[in-house]
Design a protein around this motif. Structure first.
Motif, mmCIF file in Angstrom:
data_model
loop_
_atom_site.group_PDB
_atom_site.id
_atom_site.type_symbol
_atom_site.label_atom_id
_atom_site.label_comp_id
_atom_site.label_asym_id
_atom_site.label_seq_id
_atom_site.Cartn_x
_atom_site.Cartn_y
_atom_site.Cartn_z
ATOM 1 N N VAL A 1 -36.950 137.375 -12.946
ATOM 2 C CA VAL A 1 -35.656 137.788 -13.498
ATOM 3 C C VAL A 1 -35.289 136.908 -14.696
ATOM 4 C CG1 VAL A 1 -33.171 137.910 -13.023
ATOM 5 C CG2 VAL A 1 -34.814 138.827 -11.382
ATOM 6 N N ASP A 2 -35.511 135.605 -14.549
ATOM 7 C CA ASP A 2 -35.209 134.691 -15.655
ATOM 8 C C ASP A 2 -36.039 135.031 -16.894
ATOM 9 O OD1 ASP A 2 -33.356 133.365 -14.111
ATOM 10 O OD2 ASP A 2 -34.733 131.723 -13.558
ATOM 11 N N ARG A 3 -37.308 135.323 -16.686
ATOM 12 C CA ARG A 3 -38.176 135.686 -17.825
ATOM 13 C C ARG A 3 -37.724 136.987 -18.468
ATOM 14 N NH1 ARG A 3 -44.142 135.909 -16.828
ATOM 15 N NH2 ARG A 3 -44.079 136.223 -19.060
ATOM 16 N N ALA A 4 -37.330 137.957 -17.648
ATOM 17 C CA ALA A 4 -36.872 139.244 -18.192
ATOM 18 C C ALA A 4 -35.598 139.061 -19.009
ATOM 19 C CB ALA A 4 -36.637 140.242 -17.060
ATOM 20 N N GLN A 5 -34.685 138.239 -18.524
ATOM 21 C CA GLN A 5 -33.449 137.992 -19.270
ATOM 22 C C GLN A 5 -33.740 137.240 -20.552
ATOM 23 O OE1 GLN A 5 -31.015 136.058 -16.333
ATOM 24 N NE2 GLN A 5 -30.152 137.992 -15.607
ATOM 25 N N GLN A 6 -34.689 136.326 -20.507
ATOM 26 C CA GLN A 6 -35.052 135.578 -21.706
ATOM 27 C C GLN A 6 -35.667 136.516 -22.742
ATOM 28 O OE1 GLN A 6 -38.073 132.635 -21.065
ATOM 29 N NE2 GLN A 6 -37.603 131.549 -22.949
ATOM 30 N N ARG A 7 -36.565 137.403 -22.287
ATOM 31 C CA ARG A 7 -37.161 138.369 -23.218
ATOM 32 C C ARG A 7 -36.114 139.308 -23.784
ATOM 33 N NH1 ARG A 7 -41.373 141.163 -19.941
ATOM 34 N NH2 ARG A 7 -40.680 139.790 -18.331
ATOM 35 N N ARG A 8 -35.152 139.685 -22.966
ATOM 36 C CA ARG A 8 -34.092 140.576 -23.442
ATOM 37 C C ARG A 8 -33.287 139.887 -24.537
ATOM 38 N NH1 ARG A 8 -30.918 142.479 -18.813
ATOM 39 N NH2 ARG A 8 -32.704 143.806 -18.473
ATOM 40 N N GLY A 9 -33.099 138.585 -24.397
ATOM 41 C CA GLY A 9 -32.377 137.837 -25.421
ATOM 42 C C GLY A 9 -33.173 137.728 -26.716
ATOM 43 N N GLU A 10 -34.503 137.654 -26.584
ATOM 44 C CA GLU A 10 -35.357 137.562 -27.771
ATOM 45 C C GLU A 10 -35.496 138.912 -28.463
ATOM 46 O OE1 GLU A 10 -39.019 136.054 -26.280
ATOM 47 O OE2 GLU A 10 -38.211 134.055 -25.870
#
Length: 138
Positions: free
Chosen positions: A40-49
Motif C-alpha cells: 500500500v505504501d509503495r502504491a501511494q508513493q507511485r501515485r504521488g510520483e
C-alpha cells in the motif's frame, strides 16, 4: 448438525481418533511493516510520483507553454505567413475560396504589423513639434 445423510462434528466433539479439541486456527506471522502495508505504501508513493489518468489526460488537452516566445507577435506573423505561402496553395478548394482566404489572411497580417508598429512608435501627440517635451508643454 446434519449435512446430507451424515452427522457433522460439533466443536466439542472429537474430530479424529484421539483428538478432542479442534486445532487452533493458524495465525499468519507478518513482519512489523507487513507485506500488505508495504504494498500500500509503495502504491501511494507511485501515485504521488505519477498523477492519476484523468490528470494526465487534462494535461495533454491543455499543454503548458514551454517557451513564451511562442506567443510573441513576430511568431504569430510568421505562422500566418506560412499558412498563406505553404498551406493555402495545397488545399483542394476552388480558386475563389482560396483567393478569399488569402485576402483575409493578408488583411490579418497587415493589421498585426500595424499594431506592432504602433506599439514601438511613440504617439504623435507625445512628439514635440517645437522641441519641447510633453511635460514642458503643460
Amino acid at each position: 448438525m446434519r449435512i446430507g445423510e451424515r452427522e457433522a462434528p460439533d466443536a466439542g466433539q472429537r474430530l479424529a481418533p484421539g483428538v478432542t479439541d479442534a486445532p487452533a486456527p493458524r495465525e499468519r506471522q507478518t513482519p512489523a511493516g507487513g507485506d500488505f502495508t508495504h504494498a500500500v505504501d509503495r502504491a501511494q508513493q507511485r501515485r504521488g510520483e505519477h498523477p492519476a489518468l484523468h490528470q494526465q489526460l487534462a494535461a495533454l488537452a491543455s499543454p503548458a507553454p514551454s517557451d513564451p516566445a511562442s506567443f510573441s507577435p513576430a511568431r504569430s506573423l510568421d505562422l500566418l505567413q506560412h499558412v498563406v505561402d505553404s498551406v493555402l496553395p495545397r488545399l483542394e478548394a476552388d480558386a475563389a475560396t482560396l483567393a478569399d482566404a488569402t485576402t483575409i489572411l493578408d488583411e490579418e497580417i497587415a493589421w498585426r504589423q500595424a499594431w506592432e508598429n504602433r506599439l514601438h512608435v511613440p504617439l504623435a501627440s507625445e512628439r514635440a513639434t517645437d522641441g519641447e517635451t510633453p511635460e514642458e508643454r503643460s
